[in-house]
Design an enzyme around this catalytic site. Structure first.
Site, PDB file in Angstrom:
ATOM      1  N   HIS A   1       0.710  -1.263  -0.111  1.00 30.88           N
ATOM      2  CA  HIS A   1       0.049  -0.185   0.313  1.00 30.88           C
ATOM      3  C   HIS A   1       1.092   1.083  -0.162  1.00 30.88           C
ATOM      4  CE1 HIS A   1       1.389   0.019   4.083  1.00 30.88           C
ATOM      5  NE2 HIS A   1       0.606  -0.766   4.606  1.00 30.88           N
ATOM      6  N   GLY A   6       1.584   2.765   1.761  1.00 35.84           N
ATOM      7  CA  GLY A   6       2.549   3.168   3.225  1.00 35.84           C
ATOM      8  C   GLY A   6       4.439   2.867   3.131  1.00 35.84           C
ATOM      9  N   HIS A   7       4.424   1.443   2.550  1.00 36.21           N
ATOM     10  CA  HIS A   7       5.135   1.025   1.876  1.00 36.21           C
ATOM     11  C   HIS A   7       5.821   1.494   0.681  1.00 36.21           C
ATOM     12  CE1 HIS A   7       2.357  -3.488   2.952  1.00 36.21           C
ATOM     13  NE2 HIS A   7       3.435  -2.869   3.832  1.00 36.21           N
ATOM     14  N   GLN A  39       5.940 -14.880  12.712  1.00 36.08           N
ATOM     15  CA  GLN A  39       5.236 -13.647  13.758  1.00 36.08           C
ATOM     16  C   GLN A  39       4.357 -13.442  13.507  1.00 36.08           C
ATOM     17  OE1 GLN A  39       7.609 -10.682  10.489  1.00 36.08           O
ATOM     18  NE2 GLN A  39       6.375 -10.211  10.940  1.00 36.08           N
ATOM     19  N   GLY A  44       9.448   1.057   9.215  1.00 34.36           N
ATOM     20  CA  GLY A  44       8.439   2.699   9.430  1.00 34.36           C
ATOM     21  C   GLY A  44       8.046   2.117  10.777  1.00 34.36           C
ATOM     22  N   LYS A  93       5.527   2.657  12.607  1.00 40.97           N
ATOM     23  CA  LYS A  93       4.134   2.684  12.808  1.00 40.97           C
ATOM     24  C   LYS A  93       4.641   0.999  13.474  1.00 40.97           C
ATOM     25  CE  LYS A  93       1.101   0.196  10.853  1.00 40.97           C
ATOM     26  NZ  LYS A  93       0.299  -1.370  11.334  1.00 40.97           N
ATOM     27  N   GLN A  95       8.606  -2.578  16.987  1.00 38.45           N
ATOM     28  CA  GLN A  95       9.520  -3.328  16.033  1.00 38.45           C
ATOM     29  C   GLN A  95      11.023  -3.048  15.605  1.00 38.45           C
ATOM     30  OE1 GLN A  95       7.935  -5.686  12.616  1.00 38.45           O
ATOM     31  NE2 GLN A  95       8.351  -4.270  11.113  1.00 38.45           N
TER      32      GLN A  95
HETATM   33  P1  AMP Z   1       4.259  -5.356   6.580  1.00 43.74           P
HETATM   34  O1  AMP Z   1       4.722  -5.477   5.120  1.00 43.74           O
HETATM   35  O2  AMP Z   1       3.478  -4.522   7.063  1.00 43.74           O
HETATM   36  O3  AMP Z   1       5.723  -5.919   7.674  1.00 43.74           O
HETATM   37  O4  AMP Z   1       5.345  -3.745   6.592  1.00 43.74           O
HETATM   38  C1  AMP Z   1       6.747  -3.674   6.388  1.00 43.74           C
HETATM   39  C2  AMP Z   1       7.516  -2.016   6.532  1.00 43.74           C
HETATM   40  O5  AMP Z   1       6.038  -1.155   6.237  1.00 43.74           O
HETATM   41  C3  AMP Z   1       7.575  -1.981   7.976  1.00 43.74           C
HETATM   42  O6  AMP Z   1       8.242  -1.497   8.521  1.00 43.74           O
HETATM   43  C4  AMP Z   1       6.112  -1.071   8.299  1.00 43.74           C
HETATM   44  O7  AMP Z   1       6.902  -0.893   9.387  1.00 43.74           O
HETATM   45  C5  AMP Z   1       5.682   0.002   6.648  1.00 43.74           C
HETATM   46  N1  AMP Z   1       5.188   0.174   7.269  1.00 43.74           N
HETATM   47  C6  AMP Z   1       4.118  -0.428   6.742  1.00 43.74           C
HETATM   48  N2  AMP Z   1       2.429   0.694   7.127  1.00 43.74           N
HETATM   49  C7  AMP Z   1       3.182   1.603   7.566  1.00 43.74           C
HETATM   50  C8  AMP Z   1       2.463   2.775   6.783  1.00 43.74           C
HETATM   51  N3  AMP Z   1       1.779   3.029   7.109  1.00 43.74           N
HETATM   52  N4  AMP Z   1       3.473   4.242   6.742  1.00 43.74           N
HETATM   53  C9  AMP Z   1       4.436   3.805   6.154  1.00 43.74           C
HETATM   54  N5  AMP Z   1       4.942   2.440   6.677  1.00 43.74           N
HETATM   55  C10 AMP Z   1       3.986   1.821   6.388  1.00 43.74           C
END
Ligand code: AMP
Length: 287
Positions: free
Chosen positions: A35, A37-38, A62, A152, A154, A158
């Site tokens: 999304h 955020g990524h 996890q 992130g 968020k 972690q």
């Molecule tokens: P995930 O795929 O959920 O493991 O997230 C991969 C990376 O994207 C991790 O470092 C998260 O912290 C970061 N991330 C997830 N959601 C967001 C967001 N809304 N804004 C910024 N980074 C994010």
């Protein structure tokens, strides 16, 4: 042009070749279902490095609940399109066997100790989660080698665990990125796809509670009990609250404070039906 590898060893080779050509590498580990955020992490990496690579691996270590793992959104083809459009250079994925070649059963993988940053909050509510994160991220770092790796804020706890891990390994350089939010303030998350419209609206209360705590802080309140109480009040009854807490972001080991703080971060975890959501907000202006 996006290069796609479905074997992490090919990614290792690619990264070696980049370093041989004096190219700096940015790395964004993800679990896919990408999304905005990524994409914000990926864009920052592209701006700060010669080449950027992304990993997509839904890490079974996890997840504490089998149903959460099986319902986790997956869309490799869609992810590849987004990555190509964003200008990412390489993406790699892998099977459980690729990631943990030492065993045929995921239950037999020896978990890394994530250290003191894993104590409390996520450590209490998701036993084994940060152990699983730490274990897979170490493998991913080893596949990619020296680089700048983007995470992130968020997932605040972690980021603490990952910074400790990188400190122990001696690489990579960690960059922490801000949280991207939806129109109602809800932090973007792959799990948001699992929410109905009504649940999405309800989930907006998480950010309202965090901003409520920040407003109180900015008006001079330093009393952790009052800050916590304000968050609980704003989170509606239809949300199942796991925690709404205040911490000193630099003194994680000190645990949940009962007095006052000079620096503070507010952190929330809730469940809406089976969907678990986390978020946080720094209350002071520090980093
Ligand atoms: P995930 O795929 O959920 O493991 O997230 C991969 C990376 O994207 C991790 O470092 C998260 O912290 C970061 N991330 C997830 N959601 C967001 C967001 N809304 N804004 C910024 N980074 C994010």
């Amino acid at each position: 042009m996006l290069t796609v590898f479905e074997n992490p060893l090919c990614a290792t080779q690619w990264c070696h070749e980049q370093r041989d050509r004096n190219q700096t590498i940015g790395f964004v580990p993800t679990m896919g279902a990408l999304h905005l955020g990524h994409l914000s992490l990926i864009k920052r990496s592209i701006a700060e490095n010669d080449v950027t690579c992304v990993s997509i691996f839904v890490n079974p270590l996890q997840f504490n609940e089998a149903s959460d793992y099986s319902s986790y959104p997956r869309d490799l083809k869609g992810d590849y399109r987004l990555l190509a459009d964003a200008g990412c250079d390489m993406v790699f994925s892998g099977t459980n066997r690729d990631m943990f070649p030492e065993t045929t059963s995921i239950d037999d993988v020896k978990l890394l100790d994530p250290g003191p940053a894993a104590r409390g909050l996520e450590g209490d509510y998701r036993p084994g989660h940060l152990e699983g994160v730490c274990t897979v991220v170490e493998r991913l770092f080893k596949f990619v080698g020296d680089c700048r790796a983007y995470f992130g804020v968020k997932d605040f706890q972690q980021t603490l665990v990952i910074q400790d891990l990188a400190g122990k390994l001696g690489y990579p350089t960690i960059r922490i990125c801000e949280t991207l939010r939806d129109t109602n303030g809800l932090a973007l998350s792959s799990r948001n796809k699992l929410l109905s419209d009504a649940q999405f609206e309800l989930a907006g209360n998480i950010f309202s509670a965090l901003t409520q705590a920040k407003t109180l802080w900015q008006s001079g309140c330093r009393d952790c009990d009052q800050l916590r109480a304000a968050m609980y009040k704003t989170l509606s009854g239809a949300l199942h609250i796991e925690y709404a807490d205040i911490r000193d972001p630099h003194q994680w080991q000190a645990g949940s404070p009962d007095g006052t703080l000079d620096r503070a971060i507010a952190l929330i975890a809730v469940r809406i039906d089976s969907v678990r959501l986390i978020d946080n907000l720094r209350l002071d202006d520090g980093l």
